[in-house]
Enzyme design. Structure first.
Site, PDB file in Angstrom:
ATOM      1  N   LYS A 155      -0.731  25.699  76.714  1.00  0.00           N
ATOM      2  CA  LYS A 155       0.720  25.539  76.758  1.00  0.00           C
ATOM      3  C   LYS A 155       1.300  26.293  77.957  1.00  0.00           C
ATOM      4  O   LYS A 155       0.830  27.384  78.296  1.00  0.00           O
ATOM      5  CB  LYS A 155       1.330  26.047  75.446  1.00  0.00           C
ATOM      6  CG  LYS A 155       2.827  25.751  75.280  1.00  0.00           C
ATOM      7  CD  LYS A 155       3.305  26.202  73.906  1.00  0.00           C
ATOM      8  CE  LYS A 155       4.793  25.958  73.711  1.00  0.00           C
ATOM      9  NZ  LYS A 155       5.270  26.398  72.376  1.00  0.00           N
ATOM     10  N   SER A 207       8.046  23.193  69.796  1.00  0.00           N
ATOM     11  CA  SER A 207       8.061  23.160  71.247  1.00  0.00           C
ATOM     12  C   SER A 207       6.707  22.837  71.872  1.00  0.00           C
ATOM     13  O   SER A 207       6.611  22.532  73.055  1.00  0.00           O
ATOM     14  CB  SER A 207       8.548  24.518  71.776  1.00  0.00           C
ATOM     15  OG  SER A 207       7.653  25.563  71.399  1.00  0.00           O
ATOM     16  N   SER A 223       6.638  25.843  65.883  1.00  0.00           N
ATOM     17  CA  SER A 223       6.383  25.102  67.125  1.00  0.00           C
ATOM     18  C   SER A 223       4.953  24.645  67.320  1.00  0.00           C
ATOM     19  O   SER A 223       4.668  23.900  68.259  1.00  0.00           O
ATOM     20  CB  SER A 223       6.813  25.947  68.333  1.00  0.00           C
ATOM     21  OG  SER A 223       8.209  26.109  68.342  1.00  0.00           O
TER      22      SER A 223
END
Length: 447
Positions: free
Chosen positions: A49, A124, A148
């Site tokens: 990420k 996210s 997330s």
């Protein structure tokens, strides 16, 4: 797609071929799950990420304000996975500074759901989940501040796990809300998630919130035959839509048939979780994001003096959702409102943790929805409050610092995945993964 367990047995030549195929497929994909194809280390490729530091990489948190920043150090989680036969491979798209539930706030544009390109992948960590679900990543790292990892995993039909707060070092994770953030794995199945979790966990002296515990091998000792007492929070389930409720009921029946004991409990309405979370998270975000000022790193606006530099850099560099949360955070921390909002939210957080602990006196894990519905259409959420409500089932876990794992259990009438989560006691990851392995076998989800 080859599983993580299978990939770990491959030769360096075979892994090089796999990496080449992944990059080619990702570049040809319409998902927009990758925002870079940097590599670091040798071994099985793991997508990272874009808010986790990899030394020498451009790490931007999907924000204009960090364009040009190059990480001078390595996140402990990345260093740990490299020591276990894996490598960092590519940067995953995400909501800007991990603030969002759809991956639509990214400066790189939205990621799409591989099951339906007109829908969001969640957020996210939407890029990480979409890549694994779309067959363009073996496994990925995400971060979970209020769901997330688990919510995009549920929307995309993969497994996502949020560890107990302190199990995985936060050193090298760009801070959103420091008392809530945790790095965790997103994988194709429960066993792969356990392998990646085992690789990244461990005490870290560089992180003052890192817990000391004896390391145990979970992945090689998974027991899907375990019989657990599973709690169901009836008043929470009622807030989900009909398709999610049906999937929940079917899963519950499968778990009972597998020999698990079901107990029914009630907890406070989830609106308290939402209110407490968004007060505390935005307060911490306002403090953490104060460092992005155009002086030290990243984007710098043209300005004639320091005050103008701060104002223009932050105005031009941050997106709308980040600005909204900074404003809210500064408001709840301001004189006259600090006691009324921030202190009260901290007290509610304590009550939420106490409620979970009371349930765990009679249960090993809690079964809960991850989201009240399947993935919404791109651009369909215009009211921020509507987006915040999609996290109603995941926020309490972060407020209490508990571990939880999301796995797919069914599809709705349109073929979109529905995920449910198991929530465990603090530092009970072994029980949690055993329960998830049993649930995975009982529901026999077909992608």
């Amino acid at each position: 797609m080859i599983t993580l367990k299978e990939a770990l047995s491959k030769s360096s030549e075979e892994l090089s071929e796999i990496r080449g195929e992944l990059e080619a497929k990702a570049k040809a994909s319409e998902l927009n799950a990758y925002v870079g194809f940097e590599t670091s280390g040798e071994g099985v490729p793991i997508l990272i990420k874009d808010n986790i530091q990899v030394k020498g990489w451009s790490v931007t948190c999907a924000s204009k304000i960090l364009q040009g920043y190059v990480a001078p150090y390595e996140a402990t989680a990345v260093a740990n996975l490299k020591a276990k036969g894996m490598m960092a491979f590519g940067r995953a798209n995400m909501d800007e500074f991990a603030m969002g539930s759809t991956t639509e706030s990214s400066c790189y544009g939205p990621t799409k759901n591989p099951h339906d390109l007109t829908r969001v992948p969640g957020g996210s960590s939407g890029g990480s989940a979409a890549a694994v679900a779309g067959g363009i990543a073996v496994a990925a790292l995400g971060s979970d501040t209020g769901g997330s990892i688990r919510q995009p995993a549920a929307y995309c039909g993969v497994v996502g796990m949020k560890p107990t707060y302190g199990r995985v070092s936060r050193y090298g994770l760009a801070a959103y809300a420091s008392s809530l953030d945790q790095i965790g794995p997103i994988a194709q199945n429960v066993e792969d998630a356990a392998i990646l979790y085992d690789a990244i966990k461990g005490h870290d002296p560089k992180d003052s919130t890192s817990a000391r515990f004896e390391w145990e091998d979970i992945a090689n000792n998974l027991d899907p035959d375990v019989k657990l007492t599973i709690a169901v929070i009836d008043n929470h389930v009622e807030e989900a839509d009909e398709e999610v409720q049906k999937a929940f009921a079917d899963t519950l029946k499968a778990l009972e048939e597998a020999g698990h004991t079901i107990v029914h409990k009630t907890m406070s309405n989830t609106k308290y979780d939402i209110a407490a979370y968004y007060i505390l998270a935005t307060a911490e975000a306002a403090t953490n994001l104060a460092r992005y000022d155009g002086v030290r790193y990243g984007y710098r606006a043209e300005a004639s003096n320091t005050t103008e530099l701060f104002f223009k850099t932050r105005s031009e560099g941050f997106g709308d959702e980040v600005k909204r949360r900074i404003l809210l955070g500064n408001f709840v921390l301001s004189s006259g409102y600090y006691d009324a909002y921030y202190i009260k939210a901290q007290k509610v957080r304590h009550l939420i943790r106490d409620e979970f602990n009371a349930v765990f006196k009679e249960a090993d894990v809690i079964l809960s929805p991850v989201a009240p519905s399947v993935a919404p259409k791109l651009g369909s959420i215009h009211d921020p409050l509507e987006m915040y409500k999609s996290d109603m089932y995941t926020l309490g876990v972060n407020l209490a610092g508990l571990p939880a794992i999301s796995l797919p259990v069914a599809k709705n009438a349109e073929g979109m995945p529905i995920g449910l989560q198991l929530i465990g006691k603090a530092f009970s990851e072994k029980i949690l993964f055993n329960g998830a392995a049993s649930m995975e076998r009982a529901v026999d989800y077909q992608a």
